[in-house]
Each structure stands twice: as C-alpha cells, then as structure tokens.
Design a protein around this motif. Structure first.
Motif, PDB file in Angstrom:
ATOM      1  N   GLN A 138     -17.154  51.663  26.408  1.00 11.05           N
ATOM      2  CA  GLN A 138     -16.863  52.716  25.444  1.00 11.05           C
ATOM      3  C   GLN A 138     -18.127  53.315  24.851  1.00 11.05           C
ATOM      4  OE1 GLN A 138     -14.266  51.011  22.441  1.00 11.05           O
ATOM      5  NE2 GLN A 138     -12.483  51.813  23.467  1.00 11.05           N
ATOM      6  N   ASP A 139     -19.179  52.524  24.723  1.00  9.78           N
ATOM      7  CA  ASP A 139     -20.351  52.978  23.986  1.00  9.78           C
ATOM      8  C   ASP A 139     -21.472  53.428  24.908  1.00  9.78           C
ATOM      9  OD1 ASP A 139     -20.863  50.486  24.969  1.00  9.78           O
ATOM     10  OD2 ASP A 139     -21.888  49.743  23.179  1.00  9.78           O
ATOM     11  N   TYR A 140     -21.107  54.053  26.031  1.00  6.50           N
ATOM     12  CA  TYR A 140     -22.118  54.533  26.949  1.00  6.50           C
ATOM     13  C   TYR A 140     -22.930  55.656  26.307  1.00  6.50           C
ATOM     14  CZ  TYR A 140     -18.776  58.342  27.687  1.00  6.50           C
ATOM     15  OH  TYR A 140     -17.938  59.397  27.504  1.00  6.50           O
ATOM     16  N   ASP A 141     -24.155  55.815  26.791  1.00  6.34           N
ATOM     17  CA  ASP A 141     -24.980  56.946  26.407  1.00  6.34           C
ATOM     18  C   ASP A 141     -25.777  57.376  27.636  1.00  6.34           C
ATOM     19  OD1 ASP A 141     -27.192  55.204  26.659  1.00  6.34           O
ATOM     20  OD2 ASP A 141     -27.014  54.607  24.564  1.00  6.34           O
ATOM     21  N   ARG A 142     -26.564  58.413  27.490  1.00  8.48           N
ATOM     22  CA  ARG A 142     -27.306  58.947  28.624  1.00  8.48           C
ATOM     23  C   ARG A 142     -28.212  57.878  29.236  1.00  8.48           C
ATOM     24  NH1 ARG A 142     -30.994  63.646  26.925  1.00  8.48           N
ATOM     25  NH2 ARG A 142     -29.032  64.785  26.756  1.00  8.48           N
ATOM     26  N   ASP A 143     -28.864  57.103  28.399  1.00 11.36           N
ATOM     27  CA  ASP A 143     -29.798  56.082  28.879  1.00 11.36           C
ATOM     28  C   ASP A 143     -29.090  55.009  29.685  1.00 11.36           C
ATOM     29  OD1 ASP A 143     -32.350  54.478  28.833  1.00 11.36           O
ATOM     30  OD2 ASP A 143     -31.060  53.145  27.677  1.00 11.36           O
TER      31      ASP A 143
ATOM     32  N   ARG B 289     -37.727  52.284  32.236  1.00 11.00           N
ATOM     33  CA  ARG B 289     -37.850  53.570  31.550  1.00 11.00           C
ATOM     34  C   ARG B 289     -36.908  54.574  32.200  1.00 11.00           C
ATOM     35  NH1 ARG B 289     -42.350  54.361  28.042  1.00 11.00           N
ATOM     36  NH2 ARG B 289     -41.262  56.314  27.591  1.00 11.00           N
ATOM     37  N   THR B 290     -35.930  55.024  31.428  1.00 15.77           N
ATOM     38  CA  THR B 290     -34.961  55.992  31.960  1.00 15.77           C
ATOM     39  C   THR B 290     -35.188  57.387  31.395  1.00 15.77           C
ATOM     40  OG1 THR B 290     -33.442  55.389  30.179  1.00 15.77           O
ATOM     41  CG2 THR B 290     -33.176  54.248  32.285  1.00 15.77           C
ATOM     42  N   ASP B 291     -36.084  57.504  30.422  1.00 22.16           N
ATOM     43  CA  ASP B 291     -36.257  58.800  29.770  1.00 22.16           C
ATOM     44  C   ASP B 291     -36.887  59.843  30.677  1.00 22.16           C
ATOM     45  OD1 ASP B 291     -38.335  56.931  29.504  1.00 22.16           O
ATOM     46  OD2 ASP B 291     -39.306  58.078  27.914  1.00 22.16           O
ATOM     47  N   LYS B 292     -37.474  59.405  31.817  1.00 26.60           N
ATOM     48  CA  LYS B 292     -38.064  60.363  32.764  1.00 26.60           C
ATOM     49  C   LYS B 292     -37.135  60.658  33.940  1.00 26.60           C
ATOM     50  CE  LYS B 292     -41.807  60.176  30.291  1.00 26.60           C
ATOM     51  NZ  LYS B 292     -42.072  61.261  29.322  1.00 26.60           N
ATOM     52  N   MET B 293     -36.095  59.838  34.115  1.00 22.45           N
ATOM     53  CA  MET B 293     -35.186  60.036  35.243  1.00 22.45           C
ATOM     54  C   MET B 293     -34.425  61.345  35.100  1.00 22.45           C
ATOM     55  SD  MET B 293     -33.437  56.292  35.747  1.00 22.45           S
ATOM     56  CE  MET B 293     -34.385  54.839  36.169  1.00 22.45           C
ATOM     57  N   GLY B 294     -34.293  62.056  36.212  1.00 22.74           N
ATOM     58  CA  GLY B 294     -33.522  63.302  36.196  1.00 22.74           C
ATOM     59  C   GLY B 294     -34.305  64.496  35.718  1.00 22.74           C
ATOM     60  N   LYS B 295     -35.580  64.284  35.354  1.00 19.08           N
ATOM     61  CA  LYS B 295     -36.417  65.395  34.906  1.00 19.08           C
ATOM     62  C   LYS B 295     -37.312  65.858  36.047  1.00 19.08           C
ATOM     63  CE  LYS B 295     -36.517  64.211  30.006  1.00 19.08           C
ATOM     64  NZ  LYS B 295     -37.355  63.900  28.831  1.00 19.08           N
TER      65      LYS B 295
END
Length: 594
Positions: A180-185, A584-590
C-alpha cells in the motif's frame, strides 16, 4: 437527485465510452484471437484442464471472444467459452464459475467485463488473460489476484497480458509490488531487481527495454499529485460499489491505496474527511457543510495527527470514550479495555496517552490549533472536550459526524492490529516502544518513550539526547547534491551489521554527549538507529525506518565536530532492506528519452 449524481460520476464520459468502444473494435480481429490461442498453447498452464478468466473491454468484446473461442475449440458442440457481464444474475455467474472449476465440464474460458475483478471466487483458475487496458492499479491487482488464489495442488498460474498499454506499463510495477505504501523510489528498486522479494516460487523477469520504459515512466509519474489522488480515490470508490469509502474500507481490499496519502500529499487536507469533502463536493455537498463545524474539524485533526497509530493507547482511550454514555471513562476502565488489544498493559503509558490527548505535551501553537478538541483529564478519568460532545450530539449532521469519528478510531485500531498485533515491543515496560523495521517520524519517538516534556522539541539535525538513557540517531542516507558541507555527514552502511555514523558538527569526543556516544555500553546509554534513504521523495518528507539498537566500537572514534564512529547493529539488516538502502534509485529513469 444526489444518488443520480453519484451514479453519473461512476459512468464513463461519452468520450471515454467512445475510446473504450474503439479499443474493443480493434481487439475483435480474427488473427488476434488466433494469436491469443497460440500464445496460450505456447506457455501452457497448471493442471490438466484450462480454467481461464479473460478480462474484456466491453460486453460486445466479451461475447466476441466467447463466440470465437467456441468456433475454434469446442468439440462435439460442447461449450468451452462463455461471456458474462453485470447483466447476468449472481446465480448465472455462480453457475458458470462452478462449471469452470468442474474438471468434467467442457467449460474452460469465462470472458467477463469487470464482474470478476473481485467478488465470486474461483480458486482453481490457472490462466488469466488481460485483454483490456486499465489505468487503475486497484483493478489491475484484482485481475491478477483472480489467478493467485491458493489451492492445494496448484503450483502456478499463467498470466498473459495482450494489451501492454505502454503509457501505463508502470501499473505492472505497482501491482507486483503489492504494497500500500509504495512510492517512486521503492517501485524503481523493485523493477531494477526483478521483484526479488516476491514469495518463494514466484519469479518475474523483464527484458532491458521493458525495464527502461517502466523506469522512465516512474520517474515522470507524479504519484503525490491531486490528479493522481483523484484517480486513486475514484478507482477505489468504484471498487466499493459507488459508495463513499470509509477508512476501514481500505483495509478490506488488497492493493488499495494507503489512505494516509490523501492527508500528506498536500497541506490543504489534514484529514481524510477534508479530502473526501473536497472530492465529493458535488455528489455530497453536505460534507462541506459538516466540515464548517470547527469543533468537528478539530477533533478529526487532533486524532488524525496521531494516525496511523504507532501505539494503541490513544486509540483505546478514544474508542472507550466514544462508546460510553457520557463520552467519559475512568482510567481503570481504559486499562481493562487495553487488555483486549495488548499482551502487556503499561498503566504509565495509558496515563501518558491521556496527558497527550489532553494537550499536556503540546507547544503553544498546537494548543491553540486544537483548543476545541483537546481532551479533559483529571488524573483518574478522561473525556471528550465539551465542544466535541456538542458537535457529536447537538449539531446538524451529528449522526454523520459520529460515523466519521468512529471510522477514524476503528481504522487506527484495526491498522495497529495488522501492523503490530498484540506484541509488547517495550520489553515489559522498558521503553521505548519500538518495532524493528517499522516507520517512524522523529516526533513519534517522543510518544513511544513516554516523554514528559514538549514533544515538538523532537526535531533537528539527527541526534536526540533528551530522553536519556535513550539516544535517538536519525540518518538521511543519501544527501541532496546541494546540501551544505556543514551537514553533509559521511553516514553509510559498511555491511548489513556495521554502520559508519558522524555526530552533529558541534560534538567533541571529550564532551558528555561525545563520551556517551563513544562508550555507550559502559555508560549504559541505549543508542537507537533510524535510517531513511532520502529526506524527501516527490517533495514529501519521508519517515525513518527503525533498525534497532547499536553499540559503538570505542576505538573507532575519530575527529571532532563531527566525530566519526562505527556501530555494530544488534540486529543484522535483512538483505532486502539492506539492498534497498544501498541502491541509488534517484538517477534511474533519468537522462533518457521519454
């Protein structure tokens, strides 16, 4: 009039209906049917008999699929496929569900429109055919769930997605995530790791192109936006049969959004009812009128301030008072009621919860904010504020107000039971009351150690020492690129059992705090470590994850202002969580074309 308005909300617009009809027409092609059958034969299924559910775009589409499958697959005029919709009675649906489960029946395929998203259960289904597009993660999860029902002897289910909606393929990540508590990361991490934390025997593999596509979509998707919240709300309302969902309804359905999201994505909605009143302003204008009652709004905001429950006492108090004749209850009665929920009842914590709800630990601004809702407590009994009682008993819409207050209380008690059970995480009264790997804010720790001063003081740069002998250490693992050098601490995992930490930049080794940190074992200081990957995700402040107590290696201390030291964790971080922290997922998809 109002009922018609609500129904109209659930019906697709004419434009949406035209799009759905156009999609259905594109799907009704002979060679496509042949391809579906060919793919089914290629992938196979569990067991001897095919027992398939196909989810279609329209009634016309479902009937077409059933007719074409019967033409191609029926033997001796036996009916191998049937189309069902909301026009069919429950008795008819149940009849065909039984035939599908019957190994001696020729029926192998049920093509439906919505009706098997949930409701009638067919545990032996071994094949799920996704033949319609959907923007709803809830519906997508429910369709997958039709095939994931457990049954003795059933080893696997075959799920074939023939729609592959490229614009919404990230729904697959949400559905498979199952939280339920999924987020982008968290979704990015799951996709990158092929959903490695799924239960044993469940495997997902995505090719590189699919992964990159989903990661790009996740990076661009605004999960914490009003648009997304509206879509999530109305999707779930549809699942609830068109009625306005109460909080407890979200606990009854797998894959439903965590309703706490409705209160954190924007400062405009401090309670779930605030959000519902805004969203339902046309269908239920009375909600806005109810929310004009300042006393009602304040009691909802006061209770929501402690939601979701991180300890049960406040909610046991609220439930006991709410169910009493005069909205008042003695502490002894509350203590007895607590035994229904808790294996160990700590009277000190009950008294502390009474003081908490009566505003004893609020700062000045908080006392003003909740002045009409703060409970009354005289040391032996606790009661609702007079303004709250008047709102629930002597005002317009009082019956509806009671329903919403009761729902908020029951939701938190039920959610607490789901997340914590009745276990005593305080070790027989030795506070703080903290569960390993649970999520907490800094302020939560004030509540959970029965702190008897102003709770808003639990904030700052990551070290709270005011609850001695307990020290609380809060770490932002991955810092923003523009963070100031003075607070860019070199905190990191060395292994799942060891952590490097830097003290606040004002701490020296010779200071009292410095010595307590370095020699915590001999000085009997309990160090509690809380870690979060990022301070914010989609501009929403994130909670910390409690990793338990740690002990310092005294000879590891180096430097001053800050001191660098290494900890031994008393509990090894589980592999899945450790991998999450260090990835580190903050760079994925960029840096990729959309």
């Amino acid at each position: 009039m109002r009922k018609e308005s609500t129904i109209q909300k659930l019906r697709p617009s004419q434009e949406q209906a035209n799009i759905i009809e156009e999609i259905a027409n594109m799907l009704m092609v002979n060679r496509r049917v042949d391809y579906i059958i060919e793919r089914m034969n290629f992938y196979g299924h569990d067991g001897e008999k095919t027992k398939a559910l196909g989810f279609c775009a329209t009634v016309k589409h479902a009937k077409y699929m059933a007719e074409e499958f019967n033409k191609r697959l029926s033997k001796n005029n036996g009916q191998v496929a049937v189309a069902l919709s909301g026009d069919d009675s429950v008795e008819v649906r149940e009849k065909y569900a039984r035939l599908l489960e019957d190994d001696n029946s020729p029926l192998q395929y049920i093509f439906s429109v919505d009706i098997f998203n949930e409701g009638i259960d067919i545990p032996s289904v071994n094949t799920v055919l996704l033949l319609r597009p959907t923007d709803s993660s809830i519906i997508f999860i429910q369709q997958l769930g039709r095939g994931l029902r457990k049954l003795g002897g059933k080893e696997f289910v075959t799920v074939l997605d023939f729609i592959g909606n490229y614009k919404k393929s990230f729904l697959m990540a949400i559905a498979l995530n199952g939280k339920q508590d999924y987020d982008r990361d968290s979704l990015k991490l799951e996709v990158a790791n092929d959903f490695a934390d799924l239960p044993n025997g469940t495997y997902i593999h995505m090719d590189k192109i699919t992964k990159e596509q989903i990661l790009r979509q996740l990076e661009n998707e605004k999960f914490m936006s009003l648009k997304y919240m509206k879509e999530s709300y109305f999707s779930f309302k549809h699942v609830c049969g068109g009625k306005v969902p109460f909080l407890v309804d979200y606990l009854k359905h797998d894959g439903s959004i965590d309703p706490v999201r409705f209160t954190v994505f924007s400062p405009n909605y401090k309670t779930y009812f605030d959000f519902a009143a805004y969203i339902e302003k046309e269908s239920h204008p009375e909600f806005s009128l109810i929310n004009e009652d300042e006393s009602f709004r304040q009691i909802m905001q006061l209770l929501s301030f402690y939601s979701p429950a991180r300890r049960a006492e406040e909610w046991i108090i609220a439930e006991t008072i709410f169910n009493s004749k005069n909205y008042s209850a003695p502490v002894d009665e509350i203590e007895k009621k607590a035994r229904k929920y808790l294996s160990f009842v700590n009277k000190t914590s009950i008294l502390h919860a009474c003081q908490t709800l009566s505003g004893t630990y609020f700062d000045t601004s908080e006392k003003t904010r909740y002045e009409k809702a703060i409970f009354n407590f005289d040391g032996t009994s606790v009661s609702f504020n007079k303004n709250t009682v008047d709102s629930l008993e002597n005002s317009r819409f009082s019956a509806q107000k009671k329903l919403w207050v009761e729902d908020l209380i029951q939701y938190n008690l039920l959610r607490y039971q789901n997340e914590f059970g009745s276990d005593d995480y305080s070790e027989n009264g030795t506070l703080p009351f903290l569960k390993l790997y649970q999520k907490y804010t800094m302020r939560d720790t004030a509540l959970l150690c029965d702190y008897t001063k102003i709770h808003s003081s639990f904030r700052g740069q990551g070290l709270i020492t005011s609850a001695k002998p307990d020290y609380f250490l809060f770490v932002n693992l991955h810092k923003d690129a523009d963070i100031k050098d003075s607070i860019n601490y070199a905190d990191k995992f060395i292994t799942p059992e060891h952590f490097q930490w830097q003290s606040p930049n004002s701490t020296t080794q010779n200071s009292e705090v410095g010595q307590n940190l370095i020699r915590n074992i001999e000085r009997k200081i309990r160090l509690h470590l809380f870690v979060r990957k990022f301070e914010k995700v989609e501009n929403i402040t994130q909670p910390f994850i409690y990793l338990g107590q740690v002990s310092t290696f005294p000879d590891s201390a180096e430097g001053n202002k800050p001191i660098t030291m290494r900890f031994a964790l008393h509990n090894r971080v589980p592999d899945e969580l450790f991998n999450d922290f260090i990835t580190r997922t903050d760079k994925m998809g960029k840096n990729s074309d959309n």
